[in-house]
Design an enzyme around this catalytic site. Structure first.
Site, mmCIF file in Angstrom:
data_model
loop_
_atom_site.group_PDB
_atom_site.id
_atom_site.type_symbol
_atom_site.label_atom_id
_atom_site.label_comp_id
_atom_site.label_asym_id
_atom_site.label_seq_id
_atom_site.Cartn_x
_atom_site.Cartn_y
_atom_site.Cartn_z
ATOM 1 N N VAL I 48 -84.061 -105.115 20.828
ATOM 2 C CA VAL I 48 -83.899 -105.120 22.303
ATOM 3 C C VAL I 48 -82.657 -104.124 23.175
ATOM 4 C CG1 VAL I 48 -83.318 -106.738 24.577
ATOM 5 C CG2 VAL I 48 -84.563 -107.627 22.660
ATOM 6 N N CYS I 49 -81.701 -104.135 22.115
ATOM 7 C CA CYS I 49 -80.539 -103.675 22.844
ATOM 8 C C CYS I 49 -80.723 -102.230 23.300
ATOM 9 C CB CYS I 49 -79.179 -103.551 21.816
ATOM 10 S SG CYS I 49 -79.142 -105.206 21.104
#
Lengths: 177, 177, 177, 177, 177, 177, 177, 177, 177, 177
Positions: I48-49
């Site tokens: 996600v980052c």
């Protein structure tokens, strides 16, 4: 005070198993009944660090023969360890399981966490099969440790452990004690 | 926690100068501006101990050449140190000044005093000319430490100290870093 | 406060049995039911100390006759005690078991350990068969204690203990009380 | 812990001067620069006590010659001391000043006050001219102390104090050290 | 605060029974069920004290008739009390048992011990058969107390105790209340 | 502990001056330099109380002649004191100033306030011109105190105060001390 | 904080029953299950106080009809209350039981005791049959409280208590809510 | 404890000025030098509350004539107060400034905040021009307070304040005191 | 408690400047006088980052236009951030300076450090030019945050900041407030 | 610290149910097993507040479809909430139950109560069916929050919750994750 002659601290952390490429966990429990080398280093992706891990990896046959479990540990995450092994040429072929001490709690218990910098010192601990720390070697960041001296000591410790004999300075395996 | 990367503790104690045969004192103050090796051992008149001190003594020319002050320390008195040197064949020709830590306070400050036994652990500390501990090696009683590895590290530390370079693992003097 | 009229502190320590030449242990438990003389001195290999121990040794027949156990104690190790007895001419023929109080804990309990010097004061304690300290004599380092006065007091204490009589000053055995 | 090798506690109390028959005070201040013997005993009007004081009194010429101030002290008042000297045949001719420690505070400071009985133990302290306690001898109630041994020690202490020499055990004045 | 209208403190101490010439003990337990007068005075062998004790002794028939136990107490030992009675002309024929409060603990409990002087104040306490302190009279050292007023109060207390009546000021036995 | 031989506590309170019929205040300050009698009683409008105050009032000429200030105090208000004097036949002609200790603070300081009942004990304190309490007499509620004995003691105290002499028991003015 | 909407504090004290002329006790226990008015006033024998008590007494028929127990309380003793009623013309015919809070403890629990003056404030508390304080009115010393307003509130509270209705401001019995 | 006879607590809070329809602040500072009535009520938009505020508003001419500042306060915000006045028929024509104690801090200082409910009790405090609380009346939620009794008391207080006279119970302006 | 409406905590840490490829430091000091977005994410090399950082990077022109400094921060070292940017395709062209919070101290100050896991929560803080936190949005690990909503809020905050107007919910730039 | 990834605090408070027009209570217990949105706002009768509540109300069909319980909460009473809904045109048709946090305790537990102002911050918390806080968004007073972003996040959370998938930034329902 030093941990030498005391029981190894209890720990458990996430890890990256470079032999399989999978995430896993590593704990003090897994070292019970074996000779272990706990080897802290400051951070992934720095110059000295892969040299030392690579040196230990290159002696892996010897270390396996001695039945020694080697655990490199830094304050990086398991995600970082994976990318480190995948992208660092010196670490090609690495077979070790790398501990992800991103809380710093394991290094804290071994007395080698630098609070103000958020990284571990280079501290190497030899653990005997009873879980007792028999040797500690810690060095400041700029000088590496000798893997050959490590192996010399491990052989001497195993000899002393199995025979109860005491080894004088500079003892090497096969030399008459 | 480890003393590595911290200032050496301040200390002062009685001592026996084996080179002159006289009683004297030794202090952290005397190490300022020099490379030092503080070397704790458990007790006079035991088997392993004179071996290690003798080994360091046999490399004294080399250590002097490197400008390193070596200080063996145990919990015995200066009277005991004198008789030890005079009566132990292995220590013949010893030139070192031996610290008499009979209060245990110096070993306590270095974290290597075993309170319940009243003796020091085998702990070896390398001090740089700024008085900072750059390396600690501590081992349990039954295995000695390598003097050659000590000299290797001292050379590496002196190189790093004078050049600011970082030494990889297994570095030996003259090898390209 | 003084230990006189209180129970002897509990202790146990390593020791050297000069009669057999072996290492052993000595404890307060071994004194139960006997008259004991606990005799602290500063250090092995010093001038005054062997004189006093030798003097007690020379009266050993008398002390054995009185059923008194004499225990010399210093802050040296058992290894040091052994070499002390082996190399000090005055101690030739010594038959006593020498306590190795290298933690200083026994002298601390008797109130005669000098923390800042790491040695014991010269303190002599007479213990009766009930384990009670009946007399303490402690002197600074430069003056020795009289063995004859010790024997005079022991005889007086044994007399008082068996008869319940009170002995005036200067009493000697056989003198009418 | 023992008072030996520490400064004598500061004290001041009422007293009875048996030489003049007058009430007076006695304090640690008055002992400065002199050799002193502080001699505690349990109580006036008991059997052992006058024997010991009388014995010291009988050696007063010798003690004066040595320049030693002897101070007997008990927990009785100065009124009691006066009547004690006046009515006890053994104390006829007494020349000493007797300390009235009816608060017990002086004996408390010397560690020889028995709180639950409200009397002092028999404790004898030798003080050198620097105000330092060099010897303590404390005995339980039933056995007296030797005045001759006291004089032997005083001579030995004075010799050691003036020459800096160390006296072996059993030393007597004139014997070669 | 005053002890009046509270239970008498519990105590037990050594004593001298002047009636028999023997040593004994006296305790609060022995006063249970009787009227008692606890009478502290500063010290044996002083001027005012025997006057007051003698005055009480001279009224002993009257006090016995009233069934009152009188206990004089000072900080002196029982040995001192014995000699006091034997050598003080005013105390000839004394029949009282004298408490030896040489710890000062009994006077402390009654609030009349002067810590810095180590003697008791002149404090007189009347205890009823229930062990309750019904009156306290304490005076500084220089003025004595009236034995007649003591007897007047005792009669008034006994009257009030047996009848439940209240006595006005200046009441004397036989006067109409 | 008793207040005897200590300085009188500082106090100030409202009061009723029976001589003038006015409200006023009374304080320890007003007693400085005079002999004083502080006389606590439980409560206005009870039976024993006016008897005692009346008795003191009847001796007022004598007390004035001795220069003694008498202060009766209870836990009632000044309003209550006024009505008490106005309605109690025994108090007719009263000339004293009566302290209104309705907080109980003055009696608390003298140690005679009964917290759980909210009234004072009968406690009588003699104060000398230096403000020192020289005598305390406290009695339980049912027995009054003797005014004649009070006057005897005041005379004795004044005599001792002016001459430094000590008064034996039962001393009366004019009797040879 | 206010006591309103909390349980009335527990109390018990001595009292004077003006209806019978006898001494008695009054306690919170006696108010359980009834409507109560606890009415503190500063002191007997003052000007405002009897006015207020008299006003309540004059409405006693009404208050009895409402089943309300009225308890006047001051810091005076029961002896004082008796004389107050007997000698104060305004209180002639008083039928109330007056609480004697001479410890001040009851007024303290209701938060109306002035420690530094030792008297109660004018505080009036209405207690419902469940022992809950439903209203508090406290005024400084110089203004009295209205008895008619008290009765108005009591009627309103009783109405609200029995019907559960809420009364608006200025409600009077019989007015439509 | 009650606030009566103490200084009014310091406070400052947001407010709604119903006379102008603007937001403002109200503080203890603004009451200095005036007679004030601080009147807490539980919450806007409830039944009893507007009745009481309306009753005070209806007597506003009288209160203004007496120079009295009336401050109604609840735990609601100033926004709420505004809508309350705008939408509540009973409050039509309201001229008071309403305190918005939505932190509860002002009611806490007056001891009338119910923590567990987050609303104020009905507490009414009369403040004199010196800032001293001279009366407190607090009632549980179900019964309102009388505005006529408030005005009676204000007149009585103002009379007492200006003349120093004391008002008996049931006093009304013009009645002879 | 939330940081909103409080001053941003002071911080300083090592960083990797992805625009230049150099190591640097980033501190709260550098944000003074500017709009800032502090954006914590758990770790480098996770799924996600980079999506979120990339999304912010893609709006960099818009953010620069608004004068907003965006600082992504995780517990990884600067060495890790460098390799992350160099090896993650989604981050190609990244221009942000990434904070290396390997001690966790910055995340701790913002309340988003998970001690037991050694990683930061996803917390996004908007800081105004006065250094005050005006908004916080923190979400658990599995759901990302909207960059468009971030930009909407930034525009609204800047509008409110420059005009003092208040923005209703769902406000978008240009819509009439 | 943030509440995200922790259990929602336990709470219970009075409330106004705008759908029925009745008073009720709302508690954390009622949210168990459902998705919840706890939405704090400063105060009734202010400008921004009804806008936000109205915006959520306008999306009620959508929120109901998602099975989400929305709870608006301020520090006003339930009486205030009722009048707010009845008199504010923007709230016409409101169907939500509004929490009356007039103690401030619920906002305190969520970390959004401003003690010195007595109002809540604008804090919005999303709670999953396990009672865990998965997102927090708190903004200073002058900018509103987006209801559309709220709904986007709720859909993303519900998707992640039911599938265990992780959503990247800017995810919208139906977009491929």
């Amino acid at each position: 005070s030093t941990l030498v002659m005391r029981r190894m601290p209890e720990f458990e952390m996430e890890a990256y198993d470079a032999a399989t490429g999978h995430y896993t966990t590593i704990s003090s429990e897994q070292l019970k009944g074996k000779w272990g080398v706990i080897c802290f280093y400051p951070a992934d992706f720095t110059f000295v660090c892969p040299t030392e891990i690579a040196a230990m990896n290159s002696q892996l046959d010897k270390l396996n023969e001695l039945g020694v479990v080697v655990v490199p540990i830094s304050g990086d995450t398991k995600f970082s360890h994976k990318r480190f092994v995948e992208t660092e040429p010196l670490l090609e072929g690495l077979k070790l399981t790398m501990g992800a001490d991103n809380t710093g709690n394991v290094a804290r218990k071994f007395g080698v966490w630098i609070e103000q910098e958020g990284v571990a010192l280079r501290g190497r601990f030899i653990i005997n099969p009873d879980g007792v720390v028999v040797a500690e070697e810690t060095v400041a960041d700029s000088v590496g440790r000798s893997v050959m001296e490590l192996i010399r000591q491990l052989e001497a410790w195993q000899h002393a452990y199995s025979t109860g004999e005491v080894c004088p300075a500079n003892w090497h395996k096969g030399k008459k004690t």
